[in-house]
Motif scaffolding. Structure first.
Motif, PDB file in Angstrom:
ATOM      1  N   THR A   8       0.834  -1.203   0.000  1.00  0.00           N
ATOM      2  CA  THR A   8       0.000   0.000   0.000  1.00  0.00           C
ATOM      3  C   THR A   8       0.869   1.253   0.000  1.00  0.00           C
ATOM      4  N   ALA A   9       1.940   1.244   0.772  1.00  0.00           N
ATOM      5  CA  ALA A   9       2.843   2.393   0.812  1.00  0.00           C
ATOM      6  C   ALA A   9       3.483   2.625  -0.549  1.00  0.00           C
ATOM      7  N   LEU A  10       3.872   1.553  -1.214  1.00  0.00           N
ATOM      8  CA  LEU A  10       4.489   1.682  -2.528  1.00  0.00           C
ATOM      9  C   LEU A  10       3.502   2.253  -3.545  1.00  0.00           C
ATOM     10  N   VAL A  11       2.297   1.722  -3.577  1.00  0.00           N
ATOM     11  CA  VAL A  11       1.291   2.181  -4.535  1.00  0.00           C
ATOM     12  C   VAL A  11       0.906   3.636  -4.260  1.00  0.00           C
ATOM     13  N   MET A  12       0.699   3.974  -2.997  1.00  0.00           N
ATOM     14  CA  MET A  12       0.315   5.350  -2.668  1.00  0.00           C
ATOM     15  C   MET A  12       1.464   6.319  -2.925  1.00  0.00           C
ATOM     16  N   GLY A  13       2.696   5.880  -2.704  1.00  0.00           N
ATOM     17  CA  GLY A  13       3.849   6.723  -3.004  1.00  0.00           C
ATOM     18  C   GLY A  13       3.966   7.009  -4.490  1.00  0.00           C
ATOM     19  N   LEU A  15       1.470   6.970  -6.567  1.00  0.00           N
ATOM     20  CA  LEU A  15       0.338   7.838  -6.894  1.00  0.00           C
ATOM     21  C   LEU A  15       0.643   9.292  -6.522  1.00  0.00           C
ATOM     22  N   ALA A  16       1.250   9.503  -5.373  1.00  0.00           N
ATOM     23  CA  ALA A  16       1.603  10.859  -4.955  1.00  0.00           C
ATOM     24  C   ALA A  16       2.653  11.465  -5.889  1.00  0.00           C
ATOM     25  N   ALA A  17       3.653  10.675  -6.267  1.00  0.00           N
ATOM     26  CA  ALA A  17       4.681  11.178  -7.181  1.00  0.00           C
ATOM     27  C   ALA A  17       4.076  11.507  -8.545  1.00  0.00           C
ATOM     28  N   GLY A  18       3.171  10.679  -9.020  1.00  0.00           N
ATOM     29  CA  GLY A  18       2.506  10.955 -10.286  1.00  0.00           C
ATOM     30  C   GLY A  18       1.638  12.195 -10.214  1.00  0.00           C
ATOM     31  N   GLY A  19       0.982  12.403  -9.084  1.00  0.00           N
ATOM     32  CA  GLY A  19       0.163  13.597  -8.907  1.00  0.00           C
ATOM     33  C   GLY A  19       0.990  14.869  -8.911  1.00  0.00           C
ATOM     34  N   VAL A  20       2.141  14.815  -8.272  1.00  0.00           N
ATOM     35  CA  VAL A  20       3.030  15.982  -8.259  1.00  0.00           C
ATOM     36  C   VAL A  20       3.557  16.250  -9.664  1.00  0.00           C
ATOM     37  N   ALA A  21       3.929  15.185 -10.370  1.00  0.00           N
ATOM     38  CA  ALA A  21       4.396  15.357 -11.750  1.00  0.00           C
ATOM     39  C   ALA A  21       3.276  15.935 -12.623  1.00  0.00           C
ATOM     40  N   PHE A  22       2.063  15.460 -12.427  1.00  0.00           N
ATOM     41  CA  PHE A  22       0.922  15.969 -13.181  1.00  0.00           C
ATOM     42  C   PHE A  22       0.715  17.456 -12.920  1.00  0.00           C
ATOM     43  N   LEU A  23       0.836  17.855 -11.659  1.00  0.00           N
ATOM     44  CA  LEU A  23       0.626  19.261 -11.316  1.00  0.00           C
ATOM     45  C   LEU A  23       1.673  20.181 -11.929  1.00  0.00           C
ATOM     46  N   PHE A  36      -8.424  24.257  -9.278  1.00  0.00           N
ATOM     47  CA  PHE A  36      -8.009  22.925  -9.726  1.00  0.00           C
ATOM     48  C   PHE A  36      -6.698  22.532  -9.065  1.00  0.00           C
ATOM     49  N   PHE A  37      -5.753  23.447  -9.038  1.00  0.00           N
ATOM     50  CA  PHE A  37      -4.452  23.152  -8.440  1.00  0.00           C
ATOM     51  C   PHE A  37      -4.556  22.995  -6.931  1.00  0.00           C
ATOM     52  N   LYS A  38      -5.415  23.778  -6.303  1.00  0.00           N
ATOM     53  CA  LYS A  38      -5.614  23.634  -4.855  1.00  0.00           C
ATOM     54  C   LYS A  38      -6.222  22.276  -4.528  1.00  0.00           C
ATOM     55  N   LEU A  39      -7.269  21.893  -5.252  1.00  0.00           N
ATOM     56  CA  LEU A  39      -7.930  20.619  -5.008  1.00  0.00           C
ATOM     57  C   LEU A  39      -6.997  19.442  -5.272  1.00  0.00           C
ATOM     58  N   THR A  40      -6.308  19.476  -6.397  1.00  0.00           N
ATOM     59  CA  THR A  40      -5.390  18.395  -6.739  1.00  0.00           C
ATOM     60  C   THR A  40      -4.233  18.334  -5.744  1.00  0.00           C
ATOM     61  N   GLY A  41      -3.731  19.486  -5.324  1.00  0.00           N
ATOM     62  CA  GLY A  41      -2.645  19.521  -4.347  1.00  0.00           C
ATOM     63  C   GLY A  41      -3.052  18.952  -3.003  1.00  0.00           C
ATOM     64  N   VAL A  42      -4.275  19.233  -2.567  1.00  0.00           N
ATOM     65  CA  VAL A  42      -4.759  18.688  -1.292  1.00  0.00           C
ATOM     66  C   VAL A  42      -4.927  17.180  -1.392  1.00  0.00           C
ATOM     67  N   VAL A  43      -5.429  16.698  -2.516  1.00  0.00           N
ATOM     68  CA  VAL A  43      -5.583  15.250  -2.698  1.00  0.00           C
ATOM     69  C   VAL A  43      -4.222  14.566  -2.696  1.00  0.00           C
ATOM     70  N   VAL A  44      -3.249  15.146  -3.387  1.00  0.00           N
ATOM     71  CA  VAL A  44      -1.894  14.584  -3.398  1.00  0.00           C
ATOM     72  C   VAL A  44      -1.294  14.600  -1.995  1.00  0.00           C
ATOM     73  N   THR A  49       0.477  11.572   2.690  1.00  0.00           N
ATOM     74  CA  THR A  49       0.398  11.325   4.134  1.00  0.00           C
ATOM     75  C   THR A  49       0.007   9.877   4.414  1.00  0.00           C
ATOM     76  N   GLY A  50      -0.928   9.359   3.645  1.00  0.00           N
ATOM     77  CA  GLY A  50      -1.316   7.954   3.786  1.00  0.00           C
ATOM     78  C   GLY A  50      -0.181   7.010   3.437  1.00  0.00           C
ATOM     79  N   ALA A  51       0.606   7.353   2.421  1.00  0.00           N
ATOM     80  CA  ALA A  51       1.760   6.520   2.059  1.00  0.00           C
ATOM     81  C   ALA A  51       2.793   6.516   3.173  1.00  0.00           C
ATOM     82  N   TRP A  52       3.006   7.674   3.779  1.00  0.00           N
ATOM     83  CA  TRP A  52       3.975   7.770   4.872  1.00  0.00           C
ATOM     84  C   TRP A  52       3.506   6.940   6.071  1.00  0.00           C
TER      85      TRP A  52
END
Length: 70
Positions: A8-13, A15-23, A36-44, A49-52
């Motif tokens: 789960t940590a690997l998958v969420m990590g 996902l977070a890295a992909g979200g940052v790259a997307f932003l 859009f950037f605020k919402l996406t940033g909060v989700v990332v 945090t969940g990955a950590w």
């Protein structure tokens, strides 16, 4: 890391890295509203945090990172 928490940590990590790259790497700065950037940033942030937390739960006591590579 082992078990479901490690996976789960690997998958969420990833996902977070992909979200940052997307932003930051997509040319959306002049195309969409600031919300859009605020919402996406909060989700990332929540995903990161969940990955950590999941990585902390999946740690194996006494395991050294270098030993896991060999």
């Amino acid at each position: 890391m082992r078990g479901p928490a490690g996976v789960t940590a690997l998958v969420m990590g990833e996902l977070a890295a992909g979200g940052v790259a997307f932003l930051f790497l997509t040319p959306l700065w002049n195309e969409v509203k600031r919300g859009f950037f605020k919402l996406t940033g909060v989700v990332v942030l929540f995903v990161a945090t969940g990955a950590w937390a999941s990585a902390g739960a999946g740690l194996v006591e006494g395991l050294v990172a270098v030993a896991a590579l060999g």
